[in-house]
Design a protein around this motif. Structure first.
Motif, PDB file in Angstrom:
ATOM      1  N   THR A 100      22.188 130.521   7.892  1.00 47.57           N
ATOM      2  CA  THR A 100      21.250 131.610   7.593  1.00 47.57           C
ATOM      3  C   THR A 100      21.941 132.963   7.732  1.00 47.57           C
ATOM      4  OG1 THR A 100      19.495 130.215   8.476  1.00 47.57           O
ATOM      5  CG2 THR A 100      18.956 132.515   8.117  1.00 47.57           C
ATOM      6  N   ALA A 125      22.209 129.986  -3.999  1.00 44.71           N
ATOM      7  CA  ALA A 125      21.619 131.209  -3.430  1.00 44.71           C
ATOM      8  C   ALA A 125      22.664 132.324  -3.395  1.00 44.71           C
ATOM      9  CB  ALA A 125      21.087 130.927  -2.031  1.00 44.71           C
ATOM     10  N   ASN A 230      12.136 120.540   9.739  1.00 45.76           N
ATOM     11  CA  ASN A 230      12.855 121.447   8.860  1.00 45.76           C
ATOM     12  C   ASN A 230      13.928 120.682   8.081  1.00 45.76           C
ATOM     13  OD1 ASN A 230      13.259 123.918   7.690  1.00 45.76           O
ATOM     14  ND2 ASN A 230      13.960 124.955   9.504  1.00 45.76           N
ATOM     15  N   PRO A 427      18.737 128.306  -6.154  1.00 44.63           N
ATOM     16  CA  PRO A 427      18.723 129.140  -4.934  1.00 44.63           C
ATOM     17  C   PRO A 427      17.637 128.708  -3.947  1.00 44.63           C
ATOM     18  CG  PRO A 427      18.829 130.522  -6.894  1.00 44.63           C
ATOM     19  CD  PRO A 427      18.613 129.127  -7.373  1.00 44.63           C
ATOM     20  N   GLU A 428      16.608 128.071  -4.459  1.00 42.12           N
ATOM     21  CA  GLU A 428      15.466 127.696  -3.633  1.00 42.12           C
ATOM     22  C   GLU A 428      15.709 126.406  -2.850  1.00 42.12           C
ATOM     23  OE1 GLU A 428      15.391 128.436  -6.867  1.00 42.12           O
ATOM     24  OE2 GLU A 428      14.545 130.437  -6.717  1.00 42.12           O
ATOM     25  N   ALA A 431      15.081 126.324   0.963  1.00 42.75           N
ATOM     26  CA  ALA A 431      13.659 126.525   1.287  1.00 42.75           C
ATOM     27  C   ALA A 431      12.871 125.244   1.012  1.00 42.75           C
ATOM     28  CB  ALA A 431      13.100 127.679   0.460  1.00 42.75           C
ATOM     29  N   GLY A 434      13.702 122.559   3.565  1.00 43.97           N
ATOM     30  CA  GLY A 434      13.018 122.853   4.830  1.00 43.97           C
ATOM     31  C   GLY A 434      11.536 122.504   4.762  1.00 43.97           C
ATOM     32  N   ALA A 435      10.897 122.900   3.674  1.00 43.61           N
ATOM     33  CA  ALA A 435       9.458 122.645   3.533  1.00 43.61           C
ATOM     34  C   ALA A 435       9.178 121.142   3.507  1.00 43.61           C
ATOM     35  CB  ALA A 435       8.940 123.307   2.249  1.00 43.61           C
ATOM     36  N   GLU A 438       9.654 119.558   6.904  1.00 46.42           N
ATOM     37  CA  GLU A 438       8.538 119.750   7.841  1.00 46.42           C
ATOM     38  C   GLU A 438       7.446 118.714   7.598  1.00 46.42           C
ATOM     39  OE1 GLU A 438       8.172 124.259   9.278  1.00 46.42           O
ATOM     40  OE2 GLU A 438       7.687 123.984   7.180  1.00 46.42           O
ATOM     41  N   ARG A 460       3.911 122.611  -1.731  1.00 46.39           N
ATOM     42  CA  ARG A 460       4.760 123.700  -1.228  1.00 46.39           C
ATOM     43  C   ARG A 460       5.965 123.929  -2.134  1.00 46.39           C
ATOM     44  NH1 ARG A 460       5.705 122.849   5.091  1.00 46.39           N
ATOM     45  NH2 ARG A 460       6.756 124.847   4.862  1.00 46.39           N
ATOM     46  N   ARG A 463       4.830 125.896  -5.065  1.00 49.67           N
ATOM     47  CA  ARG A 463       4.618 127.313  -4.724  1.00 49.67           C
ATOM     48  C   ARG A 463       5.946 128.071  -4.680  1.00 49.67           C
ATOM     49  NH1 ARG A 463       0.784 130.930  -4.896  1.00 49.67           N
ATOM     50  NH2 ARG A 463      -0.563 130.508  -3.118  1.00 49.67           N
ATOM     51  N   ILE A 464       6.964 127.450  -4.081  1.00 50.12           N
ATOM     52  CA  ILE A 464       8.282 128.099  -3.998  1.00 50.12           C
ATOM     53  C   ILE A 464       8.824 128.350  -5.411  1.00 50.12           C
ATOM     54  CG2 ILE A 464      10.697 127.716  -3.306  1.00 50.12           C
ATOM     55  CD1 ILE A 464       9.537 126.140  -0.847  1.00 50.12           C
TER      56      ILE A 464
END
Lengths: 472, 324
Positions: A100, A125, A230, A427-428, A431, A434-435, A438, A460, A463-464
């Motif tokens: 990160t 990313a 995650n 790039p996503e 994310a 991780g989603a 979870e 999710r 949505r991303i």
């Protein structure tokens, strides 16, 4: 050659033992030991060419630990001999923060680093942030060297480091990667042989094998994998999903970004993960990869059909079971779409757009990625230093050279030809990983039902992707 | 009329030039005011740079989609980040756990801290040394402490299970890796660290009670629990309130221990507000992260406001009772 390697390794180990007697921290000791491995090899190293004309200071950021930052520290004494006028500084942070942090540095256009080692899943990313440099112009003056690199690093793996992504031919070279990795089956051969079972080929066989060797009374748990919420759990799920023939999206290559996590393959993947938990080491629900590897090394876990693992498991200073740990391809599902698909990752070295001293930075990257050929400024000692420090390689020739001492490399050799990229190349990716991770972790820990977790993971992900304008 | 309006000054002001002007009480000269502003300036600048600007920036960010991994798609989306949070099961889970955590750990620490303070308030040999020793946990780095406790609660080879299994002959627990035990295990660690702090503050309060009062209570045969409930607690009530406030705010903001020991897991069983907000950041959703940050801020403010209001009312009624 092997005798000399072993002698250098032994000398390094003596130095490590010497440091252990002193009052040094574990991290300091590991860093010193990595440098000692390199120094022991450098003592015998007479470079064919010394590049005194190249100078300056370069700062290289990498995740800390044996495999990454310490491998760099091990190669440094060799590099110093070839480039005596270059000052090289290796800066490191724990991997859990580094990934990160690198993105944060790059997002803020930091000029603090000239070379960065980053996980493959972050490269799309980095591309979107404009942080990557086309290495083509720097490679161009060394056609023979690059040809050797291309011949030696498996194409499927090498092309992962090109951007932008898409159908062949790939774009420009954004990174070179001496390091390689794949999610593989890790198993204790002695335990499997004693139980009379073969390495499982399908996921259902994997569950049966775990049931067979599970021995909690003697604190020997059959299964262990990084199931921390995650992205760790996300990787577990994605690895199984791919082997069942599923994916996160309907057709990534042709741009159909409809999420397909809530699918039969998704359901089967989550079912397998949940089944395996019955035979899991009791701490694994919170484990990242480091803890999994420690558990393997201590002998408390015996098998993982799918894990990133580490070459260090074959290191006698790390585990008393170093000869027993063997690696193979991950299992596959039971459907026609299923196959052995090894998620392949690894860490590549790139020159950030805002870094400086480009020529020198590339000289360092080139040195790290050199093979054994001394006529091309390479040396077998470079790979030896990396392996001696705990690193793992991408070059096929060096994997072969070390294969008899590192079963991990045998696994990698099997994995590269069937490898698939470890995350969607967008790039996503991080994310989404991780989603989904979870949701998977909640399902596996009975906080959510399998159906709800898959449904929410799909929602999710959508949505991303919506936020990034994929459906506009 | 016109003459007066054009030039004649009122009689009472006409002679005022000759009388020296005395400054209004409390008034400050321009020079003094300028000095005061100059002296305040560094503080104000630091406040603007480190608090007000970031807060304003976060405020703007909370109305945007701004992925860390892809700045090209950043744009304003109105209240949607807040709507997404309110629709999110984990958001409510994290708020519920945080409130539960704060209420439970503060209650336990207050009770244990009070009992410990009573113990330390007694005249006994080695009390000074004991007071110095029990404060040690407060000074231990949360990261070092979290890692140490993680090893202690390691389910296979950890000390806790060795005691439970070998010492007490009970089944081993998956302390930190089972959804039913992970949160309470974290509470044990938090109480281990912060109970001594509470105890020492309460002890300081107890020792500030005048010896005459203690003596009078003793003569009136007020002893034991009655002494503490009727005499000590009312007298140190302001101290108790301050300790509760400090610990309550600290507990709501819990991050380090939670992050080091479980990272919110297993699943989302110990996912408290700050760790969830950090997860959102790790996943690169900067706008959502800022929105959640603001909601945590509002939550803390609500709890503090309720608490201060209760404190104020209690103090007021106590004063009225004293006056009567």
């Amino acid at each position: 050659m092997k005798d000399r390697d072993i002698q250098a390794h032994d000398n390094a180990m003596k130095r490590i033992a010497h440091h252990r007697k002193g009052e040094v921290s574990r991290r300091r000791m590991m860093q010193t030991s990595a440098a000692a491995v390199g120094a022991a090899l450098a003592a015998d190293f007479v470079p064919k060419t010394v590049h005194a004309d190249v100078g300056g200071t370069i700062v290289h950021f990498a995740s800390s630990g044996k495999r990454l930052a310490n491998s760099l520290r091990a190669v440094k004494p060799l590099f110093d001999k070839v480039f005596p006028n270059v000052t090289l500084e290796v800066v490191s942070k724990p991997m859990s923060e580094a990934l990160t942090q690198i993105n944060t540095y790059m997002r803020s256009k930091s000029d603090a680093f000239d070379v960065i080692t980053q996980d493959h899943a972050q490269f799309a990313a980095l591309d979107a942030m404009g942080a990557l440099t086309d290495m083509g112009p720097y490679i161009e003056p060394f056609p023979e060297w690059y040809e050797d690199y291309k011949q030696d690093v498996p194409q499927r793996y090498r092309h992962m480091w090109n951007v932008p992504k898409g159908p062949a031919p790939p774009g420009y070279v954004a990174a070179l990667a001496p390091d390689g990795n794949a999610m593989m089956t890790f198993y204790r051969r002695d335990v499997f042989e004693k139980a009379g079972i073969k390495v499982p080929v399908t996921w259902d066989e994997a569950v049966e094998a775990a049931k067979e060797i599970h021995d909690p009374e003697h604190e020997r748990y059959a299964y262990c994998a990084a199931m921390a919420r995650n992205f760790w759990a996300g990787y577990q799920f994605y690895g199984i999903l791919r082997s069942w023939g599923g994916d996160y999206f309907a057709d990534e290559v042709n741009g159909d970004w409809t999420p397909t996590i809530e699918s039969e393959e998704g359901y089967q993947s989550l079912r397998i993960l949940t089944e395996l938990q019955k035979y899991a080491h009791p701490g694994s629900a919170n484990f990242g990869e480091d803890e999994v590897n420690q558990t393997f090394a201590q002998g408390h876990a015996l098998y993982s059909p799918l894990t990133w693992g580490t070459a260090t498991l074959n290191d006698p200073t790390y585990s008393e079971f170093h000869e027993d740990w063997h690696m193979d391809l991950t299992p596959k599902g039971n459907t026609p779409k299923s196959d052995h698909r090894a998620l392949t990752g690894g860490f590549g070295q790139f020159m950030p757009t805002w870094g400086g001293n480009r020529e020198t930075a590339f000289a360092w990257i080139k040195f790290l990625n050199s093979g054994d050929r001394e006529d091309l400024d390479g040396s077998p000692l470079i790979a030896d230093a990396i392996v001696g420090a705990g690193g793992q390689l991408s070059r096929a020739s060096t994997l072969s050279r070390w294969a008899d001492r590192k079963p991990f490399f045998v696994g990698l050799q099997k994995a590269y030809p069937v490898c698939v990229v470890n995350a969607p190349v967008i790039p996503e990716a991080y994310a989404i990983m991780g989603a989904v991770g979870e949701e998977v972790a909640d399902a596996v820990n009975n906080i959510k039902s399998t159906e709800d977790a898959l449904k929410d993971a799909n929602k999710r992900t959508k949505r991303i992707m919506e936020d990034s304008g994929y459906y506009d | 009329m016109s003459t007066t309006s054009q030039g004649t000054r009122p009689a009472k002001l006409a002679g005022s030039d000759s009388v020296p002007k005395s400054p209004r009480p409390g008034a400050v000269s321009r020079q003094t005011r300028r000095t005061a502003y100059l002296m305040l300036a560094p503080c104000v600048i630091v406040l603007i740079v480190l608090a007000i600007y970031p807060m304003a920036f976060s405020g703007v960010l909370s109305f945007k989609v701004d992925p860390l991994y892809n700045p090209n798609v950043a744009r304003f989306i109105g209240w949607r980040n807040f709507e997404d949070l309110f629709d999110d099961f984990r958001f409510w889970q994290s708020i519920r756990l945080t409130v539960l955590w704060a209420l439970l750990v503060v209650s336990i620490q207050m009770v244990l801290g009070f009992l410990l303070a009573i113990l330390l308030d007694r005249k006994m040999r080695g009390a000074g040394l004991l007071r110095s020793l029990i404060i040690i946990p407060v000074f231990v780095s949360p990261v070092a402490m979290g890692l140490t406790w993680r090893f202690i609660f390691e389910p296979v080879a950890g000390l806790a299970n060795w005691i439970v299994n070998t010492g007490l002959g009970l089944e081993k627990y998956s302390w930190l890796s089972h959804k039913d035990t992970a949160l309470s295990t974290l509470m044990i660690v938090d109480c281990w660290q912060w109970t001594p702090f509470v105890a020492l503050i309460l002890l300081a309060g107890m020792q500030s009670i005048s010896p005459e009062i203690s003596e009078a209570a003793r003569l009136d045969r007020i002893r034991g629990a009655t002494y503490y409930t009727r005499i000590v607690i009312p007298l140190i009530r302001p101290v108790i309130m301050v300790v509760i406030l400090i610990r309550l705010v600290d507990s709501i903001r819990i991050f380090d221990l939670n992050f080091i020991m479980t990272k919110g897991g297993p699943g989302s069983a110990t996912l408290m507000a700050s760790v969830y907000d950090y997860t959102i950041f790790e996943q690169g959703h900067l706008g959502l992260m800022a929105a959640y940050g603001f909601l945590i801020l509002i939550l803390i403010n609500i709890i503090v406001a309720i608490f201060l209001n209760t404190l104020y009312r209690a103090e007021k009624s106590a004063r009225v009772a004293d006056a009567n």
